[in-house]
Design an enzyme around this catalytic site. Sequence first.
Site, mmCIF file in Angstrom:
data_model
loop_
_atom_site.group_PDB
_atom_site.id
_atom_site.type_symbol
_atom_site.label_atom_id
_atom_site.label_comp_id
_atom_site.label_asym_id
_atom_site.label_seq_id
_atom_site.Cartn_x
_atom_site.Cartn_y
_atom_site.Cartn_z
ATOM 1 N N GLY A 202 12.301 21.483 40.554
ATOM 2 C CA GLY A 202 11.051 21.250 41.162
ATOM 3 C C GLY A 202 11.394 20.921 42.661
ATOM 4 O O GLY A 202 12.154 21.273 43.062
ATOM 5 N N GLU A 224 17.815 21.062 40.854
ATOM 6 C CA GLU A 224 17.291 22.411 41.330
ATOM 7 C C GLU A 224 16.032 22.360 42.172
ATOM 8 O O GLU A 224 14.846 22.347 41.522
ATOM 9 C CB GLU A 224 17.230 23.464 40.094
ATOM 10 C CG GLU A 224 18.444 23.405 39.317
ATOM 11 C CD GLU A 224 19.703 24.111 40.444
ATOM 12 O OE1 GLU A 224 19.304 24.861 41.187
ATOM 13 O OE2 GLU A 224 20.918 23.738 39.904
ATOM 14 N N CYS A 259 11.543 29.063 44.657
ATOM 15 C CA CYS A 259 12.240 28.085 45.614
ATOM 16 C C CYS A 259 13.152 29.078 46.214
ATOM 17 O O CYS A 259 13.587 28.521 47.150
ATOM 18 C CB CYS A 259 13.097 27.305 44.697
ATOM 19 S SG CYS A 259 13.961 28.254 43.213
#
Length: 489
Positions: A202, A224, A259
């Site tokens: 997140g 992560e 991401c």
Amino acid sequence: MASEDKKPKAACFDGEAARSLVKELRGTFDAGKTKSYEWRVSQLKSLLKLTKDHEDDIIDALRSDLSKPVLEAFVSEIAMLKSSCEFTLKQLKRWMVPEKVKTSITTFPSSAEIVPEPLGIVLVISAWNYPFLLSLDPVIGAIAAGNAVVLKPSEIAPATSSLLAKLLGEYMDSSAVKVIEGAVPETSALLEQKWDKIFYTGNGKVGSIVLAAAAKHLTPVSLELGGKCPVIVDSNINLITTARRIIAGKWGMNNGQACISADHIITTKDFAPKLIDALKVELVKFYGNDPLASEDLSRIVSSNHFARVTKLLDDDKVSGKIVHGGQKDQSNLKIAPTILLDVPEDSLIMNEEIFGPLLPIVTVDNLEDSFNIINSGEKPLAAYLFTNNKKLKEAFVRNVSAGGLLINDVALHITNPYLPFGGVGESGIGSYHGRFSFDTFTHKKAVLYRSFTGDASARYPPYTLGKLRLLKALLSGNILGIIRALLGW
């Protein structure tokens, strides 16, 4: 993990329920149930069967949560999860074998090995943007390593969260694999407990909360996170291929809500117009003249995130900088692919992770200046370079610090199970994928074996000068000194 406009169904899960859950899982783990190779394989095969049996249900859930195109949902979530599971099944037996290592003269005669053992009970907190893949890929590693696991899916993707809870309850061993749905209260209750490992995917703000909660119990954590992933574009390239790959790695990845998607481009002032023209042409080919109506673009996940991305676009400092796109449809939570040129360094869009369909282009006089721009900020999860220049490639690898680097494409490095995937600095702690997932949830236990022979009197009192000489000679590897000490010379 911030609460969004999509609310999950109310659940009675508080601190007491969380403690009871952990106690149950601890009992399962302590009984040794999860440690056998057979159990691990059975659970991985069940997970693979779940994915194959319910492909349509998974795609429907992703469509409900994010309006993901069917092909994108299949390739980026279902196919990648299957690939991860199949790779792990093929390699698991080899990963579980203890590693024989050398010993030293200090312990002679002896043998030694490193034994991989499961950490225990682990908590996986996943993200909303790839809610199926990012939930189950870490679970694969946790199960492969022999752990009991609790999965907390994101409440911002409620359809996928509900489906995961239902299917894992049906296909997996419910005494060792649990799913807890909910939002902030449920997550907080889980974080209050003592785990043997926490794996969070997140944003950095919540990552700090997870890390602080874990620190109370000295629990190891993998984070992560994300960051502003830059794309450096040289003029020495195949322009059309570059444009198409950047588009695929930006708007083709959940409409920028990833991401590792391209956050911004850095190129030279002279080359920027050519690159922009190529991007415009290919964008029209991919999404048509009215991209808001395209079925091949995901929507923004929620009204809160729509407002957040719109705020970046409405910043006075980027006024007049849009060179393509900019259209918005709030009722359908759609924002068109948008390119901006020469946005100021102090603008919001250049200081916050975009996580959406906006792509600023920063121009420089010399492409090597891009390295300083990247390194002056927080370390990104990924950094990309497009060039045919060998020296520029070498300089990029040598000078740019990021979780991972990719040359002449965007995001594809995550598909290689032999490469670790993870961040560095602000973009994350730890890594996973392939063997690295197994290692993330494993303790490498050092084991030394000795017999009752070869007992050296020099290690025991009384401590004489002769014994000191012998130990010094042993430690230095001085064979002549060892002989002299043994003979009393």
